[in-house]
Design an enzyme around this catalytic site. Structure first.
Site, PDB file in Angstrom:
ATOM      1  NE  ARG A 244      -4.451  -1.494   0.681  1.00 47.55           N
ATOM      2  CZ  ARG A 244      -3.907  -2.328  -0.626  1.00 47.55           C
ATOM      3  NH1 ARG A 244      -3.857  -2.943  -1.879  1.00 47.55           N
ATOM      4  NH2 ARG A 244      -5.463  -2.934  -0.370  1.00 47.55           N
ATOM      5  CG  HIS A 292      -2.931  -0.331  -6.862  1.00 48.87           C
ATOM      6  ND1 HIS A 292      -3.374  -0.176  -5.767  1.00 48.87           N
ATOM      7  CD2 HIS A 292      -2.907  -1.975  -6.567  1.00 48.87           C
ATOM      8  CE1 HIS A 292      -3.703  -0.488  -4.452  1.00 48.87           C
ATOM      9  NE2 HIS A 292      -3.550  -2.036  -4.666  1.00 48.87           N
TER      10      HIS A 292
END
Ligand code: GLV
Length: 329
Positions: A244, A292
């Site tokens: 993250r 991502h």
């Protein structure tokens, strides 16, 4: 069985179709089963804002969510379980009104481990074998062979040794890089030197040159990749973050790379996503950016896993992947 799907940034129809097909296949294969037919729908923002007005019998028993909102949970009062269609559940865990005592179940790998392993090995090998240099050379029509690498000089450390982290660690070790792993609780994996707990973090970091972050995001791991931790890596340290964005203090990484203390980074996740167009990270010559995408939820595998787990819960059985609310993953 009533099931609501809430993933505001996804087109719900392919998911609903896939769930319907998997439930139908299950029902056909288990005709003697007493499970009631599945009734599925997609939740839309602004829908049933006052849960008190919705009869309990019309409320969902199971929620399937990705990046759900507090508004969604305000509308649900009858949930038996919440399934996240992702590996990380930090988005849901941050909400103030998660229903008390309702288990949150995350995906167990569901095809993500192999994607992450592939991504990490690619980033690692691209850096250690200098493929970026070969690309630059090729553009200039230069034929120049670099020296073979000494693998002992490239110890790799994986932070986070859950099912995905373990798969990443084993894949790295399969290329004969000395491989280290760090996790909150003790883990043993063949061929990997493991460290556990906050007290051993320093020793772990000092042992590695390429650091890979696969940690879950929790209050304990937020900003864990910072000046103090990253500066403990061996000289020429390299970071691969596939977890993250909030694990990393981006300005600290930039300081370390720009001062020469670290060699660079491959980043798949960012403090702000999408990464703003004018962000300094985009243009940095020593940082590779991807959007991502290191492990993308695979719909069919995820749906099959969730449908199996719903049937197991209906039958009163335990399921894997239930989030521990204390540790946050
Ligand atoms: C993606 O980031 C996931 O957590 O599945």
């Amino acid at each position: 069985m009533k099931i609501v799907f809430c993933a505001p940034d996804k087109d719900p129809q392919p998911w609903l179709d896939s769930f319907a097909a998997h439930f139908a296949a299950y029902a056909a294969a288990n005709s003697a089963s007493s499970h009631s037919a599945a009734e599925l729908w997609s939740w839309c923002p602004g829908e049933s804002p006052d849960a008190a007005q919705v009869p309990r019998s019309c409320q969902a028993e199971y929620a399937i969510v990705w990046a759900p909102t507090a508004e969604f949970f305000a509308s649900q009062t009858n949930l038996k379980a919440i399934f996240a269609i992702g590996a990380g559940v930090d988005g849901a865990m941050r909400l103030p009104n998660l229903p008390d005592g309702v288990p949150i179940v995350r995906l167990n790998d569901a095809g993500m481990g192999v994607q992450m392993a592939e991504y990490v090995c690619h980033a690692l090998i691209r850096h250690t074998r200098e493929f970026d240099r070969y690309e630059t050379q090729a553009k200039k029509v230069i034929w120049n062979v670099r020296k073979p690498i000494d693998r002992a000089a490239w110890p790799v450390g994986i932070m986070g040794l859950g099912s995905i982290g373990a798969r990443v660690a084993k894949s790295v070790a399969a290329f004969d890089y000395p491989t280290y792993g760090w996790s909150r609780s003790e883990k043993q994996i063949d061929g990997i030197t493991t460290f556990a707990g906050a007290d051993s973090l320093g020793l772990f970091l000092q042992s590695v040159r390429v650091l890979v972050c696969v940690l879950p995001l929790t209050p304990d791991t937020e900003n864990i990749l910072n000046f103090k931790t990253l500066s403990q890596l061996k000289p020429g340290g390299y970071l691969i973050n596939v977890a993250r964005g909030k694990h990393l203090v981006e300005s600290d990484l930039l300081k370390l790379i720009d001062s020469g203390a670290m060699a660079g980074a491959t980043l798949d996740v960012f403090q702000t996503e999408p990464l703003p167009a004018n962000h300094v990270l985009w243009q940095h010559p020593k940082i590779t950016i991807t959007p991502h995408c290191s492990a993308i939820t695979l719909r069919e595998q995820s749906v099959a896993q969730i449908v199996d787990k719903i049937h197991a819960l209906q039958a009163g059985q335990r399921v894997d992947g239930v989030v521990n609310l204390g540790s946050g993953y």
